[in-house]
Design a protein around this motif. Sequence first.
Motif, PDB file in Angstrom:
ATOM      1  N   CYS A 124       0.605  -1.188  -0.125  1.00  0.00           N
ATOM      2  CA  CYS A 124       0.082  -0.184   0.047  1.00  0.00           C
ATOM      3  C   CYS A 124       0.916   1.264   0.007  1.00  0.00           C
ATOM      4  O   CYS A 124       2.051   1.156   0.131  1.00  0.00           O
ATOM      5  N   ARG A 125       0.337   2.263  -0.176  1.00  0.00           N
ATOM      6  CA  ARG A 125       0.903   3.622  -0.144  1.00  0.00           C
ATOM      7  C   ARG A 125       0.269   4.572   0.925  1.00  0.00           C
ATOM      8  O   ARG A 125      -0.755   4.491   1.157  1.00  0.00           O
ATOM      9  N   GLU A 126       0.984   5.626   1.215  1.00  0.00           N
ATOM     10  CA  GLU A 126       0.452   6.481   2.340  1.00  0.00           C
ATOM     11  C   GLU A 126      -0.554   7.531   1.666  1.00  0.00           C
ATOM     12  O   GLU A 126      -0.399   8.227   0.570  1.00  0.00           O
ATOM     13  N   ARG A 127      -1.462   7.624   2.214  1.00  0.00           N
ATOM     14  CA  ARG A 127      -2.337   8.947   1.982  1.00  0.00           C
ATOM     15  C   ARG A 127      -1.840  10.203   2.293  1.00  0.00           C
ATOM     16  O   ARG A 127      -0.864  10.450   3.100  1.00  0.00           O
ATOM     17  N   THR A 128      -1.633  11.344   1.469  1.00  0.00           N
ATOM     18  CA  THR A 128      -1.213  12.440   1.389  1.00  0.00           C
ATOM     19  C   THR A 128      -1.751  13.629   1.768  1.00  0.00           C
ATOM     20  O   THR A 128      -2.915  13.606   2.191  1.00  0.00           O
ATOM     21  N   ALA A 129      -1.080  14.680   1.810  1.00  0.00           N
ATOM     22  CA  ALA A 129      -1.479  16.100   2.472  1.00  0.00           C
ATOM     23  C   ALA A 129      -2.952  16.465   1.652  1.00  0.00           C
ATOM     24  O   ALA A 129      -3.751  16.736   2.127  1.00  0.00           O
ATOM     25  N   GLY A 130      -2.747  16.222   0.241  1.00  0.00           N
ATOM     26  CA  GLY A 130      -3.864  16.241  -0.556  1.00  0.00           C
ATOM     27  C   GLY A 130      -5.242  15.771  -0.276  1.00  0.00           C
ATOM     28  O   GLY A 130      -6.240  16.377  -0.457  1.00  0.00           O
ATOM     29  N   ALA A 131      -4.980  14.569   0.738  1.00  0.00           N
ATOM     30  CA  ALA A 131      -6.243  13.758   0.895  1.00  0.00           C
ATOM     31  C   ALA A 131      -6.887  14.277   2.148  1.00  0.00           C
ATOM     32  O   ALA A 131      -8.032  14.004   2.207  1.00  0.00           O
ATOM     33  N   ILE A 132      -6.253  15.161   2.968  1.00  0.00           N
ATOM     34  CA  ILE A 132      -6.783  15.612   4.207  1.00  0.00           C
ATOM     35  C   ILE A 132      -7.382  17.147   3.941  1.00  0.00           C
ATOM     36  O   ILE A 132      -7.940  17.535   5.067  1.00  0.00           O
ATOM     37  N   GLY A 133      -6.858  17.735   3.002  1.00  0.00           N
ATOM     38  CA  GLY A 133      -7.322  19.314   2.646  1.00  0.00           C
ATOM     39  C   GLY A 133      -7.169  20.139   3.934  1.00  0.00           C
ATOM     40  O   GLY A 133      -7.794  20.581   4.435  1.00  0.00           O
ATOM     41  N   VAL A 134      -5.807  20.439   4.108  1.00  0.00           N
ATOM     42  CA  VAL A 134      -5.384  21.140   5.352  1.00  0.00           C
ATOM     43  C   VAL A 134      -4.931  22.476   4.456  1.00  0.00           C
ATOM     44  O   VAL A 134      -4.195  22.578   3.599  1.00  0.00           O
ATOM     45  N   LYS A 135      -5.575  23.685   5.118  1.00  0.00           N
ATOM     46  CA  LYS A 135      -5.311  25.077   4.528  1.00  0.00           C
ATOM     47  C   LYS A 135      -3.926  25.424   4.739  1.00  0.00           C
ATOM     48  O   LYS A 135      -3.191  25.284   5.597  1.00  0.00           O
ATOM     49  N   GLY A 136      -3.453  26.296   3.770  1.00  0.00           N
ATOM     50  CA  GLY A 136      -1.872  26.984   3.884  1.00  0.00           C
ATOM     51  C   GLY A 136      -1.336  26.479   2.641  1.00  0.00           C
ATOM     52  O   GLY A 136      -1.662  25.828   1.477  1.00  0.00           O
ATOM     53  N   PHE A 137       0.034  27.021   2.759  1.00  0.00           N
ATOM     54  CA  PHE A 137       0.831  26.715   1.530  1.00  0.00           C
ATOM     55  C   PHE A 137       1.507  25.232   1.560  1.00  0.00           C
ATOM     56  O   PHE A 137       1.061  24.437   2.419  1.00  0.00           O
ATOM     57  N   ARG A 138       2.169  24.885   0.667  1.00  0.00           N
ATOM     58  CA  ARG A 138       2.886  23.379   0.676  1.00  0.00           C
ATOM     59  C   ARG A 138       4.424  23.615   0.947  1.00  0.00           C
ATOM     60  O   ARG A 138       5.041  23.311  -0.004  1.00  0.00           O
ATOM     61  N   PRO A 139       4.973  24.223   2.003  1.00  0.00           N
ATOM     62  CA  PRO A 139       6.341  24.339   2.189  1.00  0.00           C
ATOM     63  C   PRO A 139       7.042  23.269   2.494  1.00  0.00           C
ATOM     64  O   PRO A 139       6.486  22.134   2.600  1.00  0.00           O
ATOM     65  N   ALA A 140       8.486  23.231   2.374  1.00  0.00           N
ATOM     66  CA  ALA A 140       9.032  22.061   2.502  1.00  0.00           C
ATOM     67  C   ALA A 140       9.069  21.830   4.185  1.00  0.00           C
ATOM     68  O   ALA A 140       8.716  22.583   4.890  1.00  0.00           O
ATOM     69  N   GLY A 141       8.935  20.415   4.421  1.00  0.00           N
ATOM     70  CA  GLY A 141       8.754  20.148   5.858  1.00  0.00           C
ATOM     71  C   GLY A 141       7.451  19.164   6.093  1.00  0.00           C
ATOM     72  O   GLY A 141       7.188  19.042   7.204  1.00  0.00           O
ATOM     73  N   VAL A 142       6.754  19.130   5.094  1.00  0.00           N
ATOM     74  CA  VAL A 142       5.575  18.357   5.103  1.00  0.00           C
ATOM     75  C   VAL A 142       5.849  16.904   4.569  1.00  0.00           C
ATOM     76  O   VAL A 142       6.102  16.885   3.521  1.00  0.00           O
ATOM     77  N   TYR A 143       5.533  15.852   5.514  1.00  0.00           N
ATOM     78  CA  TYR A 143       6.119  14.767   5.041  1.00  0.00           C
ATOM     79  C   TYR A 143       5.094  13.632   5.381  1.00  0.00           C
ATOM     80  O   TYR A 143       4.632  13.891   6.345  1.00  0.00           O
ATOM     81  N   ASN A 144       5.141  12.625   4.643  1.00  0.00           N
ATOM     82  CA  ASN A 144       4.301  11.222   5.084  1.00  0.00           C
ATOM     83  C   ASN A 144       5.295  10.785   6.070  1.00  0.00           C
ATOM     84  O   ASN A 144       6.408  10.666   5.857  1.00  0.00           O
ATOM     85  N   ALA A 145       4.714  10.087   7.166  1.00  0.00           N
ATOM     86  CA  ALA A 145       5.540   9.573   8.183  1.00  0.00           C
ATOM     87  C   ALA A 145       6.487   8.722   7.725  1.00  0.00           C
ATOM     88  O   ALA A 145       7.530   8.451   8.062  1.00  0.00           O
ATOM     89  N   GLY A 146       5.795   7.586   6.658  1.00  0.00           N
ATOM     90  CA  GLY A 146       6.690   6.503   6.261  1.00  0.00           C
ATOM     91  C   GLY A 146       7.672   6.864   5.444  1.00  0.00           C
ATOM     92  O   GLY A 146       8.731   6.640   5.435  1.00  0.00           O
ATOM     93  N   MET A 147       7.368   8.081   4.630  1.00  0.00           N
ATOM     94  CA  MET A 147       8.683   8.575   3.670  1.00  0.00           C
ATOM     95  C   MET A 147       9.747   9.181   4.777  1.00  0.00           C
ATOM     96  O   MET A 147      10.929   8.829   4.412  1.00  0.00           O
ATOM     97  N   ALA A 148       9.286   9.826   5.779  1.00  0.00           N
ATOM     98  CA  ALA A 148      10.096  10.334   6.828  1.00  0.00           C
ATOM     99  C   ALA A 148      11.025   9.266   7.431  1.00  0.00           C
ATOM    100  O   ALA A 148      12.183   9.462   7.476  1.00  0.00           O
TER     101      ALA A 148
END
Lengths: 120, 417
Positions: free
Chosen positions: B116-140
């Motif tokens: 399987c793969r991880e759900r990403t930021a796009g799937a949860i719809g959080v307001k704001g920019f997409r700056p560096a530092g937003v990671y899926n936990a498994g990627m990190a």
Amino acid sequence: MIRDITCIACPLGCEIKVEDTENGYLITGYTCKKGKDYALQEITDPRRILTSTVAVEDGVLKVLPVKTDKAIPKDMLLKCMEEINKIKAKAPIYVGQVIKENILNTGANLVATRNLAKKE
Amino acid sequence: MEYDCIVIGGGPAGLAAAIEAKDNGADKVCVIERDRELGGILNQCIHNGFGLHEFNEELTGPEYAAKFIDEVYKRDIDIFLNTMVIDLTKDKEVTALGDNGLIKLKGKSVVLAMGCRERTAGAIGVKGFRPAGVYNAGMAQRLINMEGYLVGKEVVIYGSGDIGLIMARRMTLEGAKVKAVVEIMPHSSGLNRNIHQCLNDFNIPLLLSHKVTEIHGKNRVEGVTIAKVDDKFNEIDGTREYISCDTLLLSVGLIPENEISQKANVSIDLRTRGAYVDSNMQTEIPGIFSCGNVLHVHDIVDFVTRESRIAGKNAARFARGELNNSKYIDVYAGDKLIYVIPQKIALDDENGALICFRSKNIYRNPTVKIYSNDKLIKQKKYKIIVPSEMIQIHLKYDYIKDLEGNIMVDIEGEKND
């Protein structure tokens, strides 16, 4: 005093209660012997297996996963991390290979948890 | 090239399936893996706690994987590494791209084990920019444990799935400050013992019924705003709080990776997001089997191994022309379950059936009841059933061989939060 302990011996995560009585500790809520042992250990001398990585020279990966081969005192976890961060292992490495003997006199050896081939 | 059994994916599911297929008389078996080595996700799961069911000891992920990798290499099984399957037909023709360019293989049977793969930021719809530092936990987790990069120093984790909890401890051990784990549900979706040994051990707060409402920062994460939510997950006015951090890890669910399955017209269950399977782990396309996280997301690798052995064994039986079940009944999930696997049981199969399900809520001292045509055929008591822990119950051949009506699985007991 009654203390609540979540068992970490297996994924069930039983909620164990430990009561300090005149006749010693009264332990309830466990569902197996491992759980009872864990609860007693947890209130007298809490221990954890530490898993982390150490830097590797010449390996196909830059880091090698390691673990302590037995549980170490909980308050030694961060001190052992400082020690682990100083280590540089050299590839090739085999699973089970001792990377650091008796780390910080805990009685536990730090061992590799995977094979890591030398970079071609 | 022709194979009796082609296994797609070299993680825990694929390894167990390949070994079992080979040991059950599939002569030519291969495993196709897109990574540079076998082992799949286990290679980055360096924490311990794997293998209690399978080996009766606590292993780390790489150690658990190594045991199966050794077994695969002991056998005459072809391994394709750095090779990605790009097409699969219902006639079991596999096209893959790898070190040797484009290869075409034909299998008598195919085992889908892509994980399987991880759900990403796009799937949860959080307001704001997409700056560096937003990671899926498994990627990190991969970056820290395999590539040797610490992804941040001040961390907020969104979602309390097991990967999120494990990463809270891991980042703390490596010197980062984990400020909070934020969970939208009123209960954690991770295992109890992980809350204890990953959060409580390090005094990391778990904020239940909270959500991240905004990510701050343009080039790099500077902080997040969180807020309490009501029972419909709507933000409660006046509860906003700002937490400064340079990293947001997302542990917000996993999705079975079934694009290849769908190319072969394997039909997908919308609840599990994996294939419809029978009790032999066969999909609705004859000779194509599915197991592990590509079938439904597991919490314990030992259960993946158990399920994948069934798939591998039956893939071998199919390749030998010995899988000829004709009597099937359907399996339904009761109101208290999210789903049940398999969706069909072959009655005329001496191996019986392994039933897997997840509950919607927490139940204390419940009884799992399995009915056929309203008649109780098996029940089992549990101390506790929680959504984060999949339950497996094996139905022996004797229980099912004479059944006529469809099966319904449900939980009897009081809901408990």
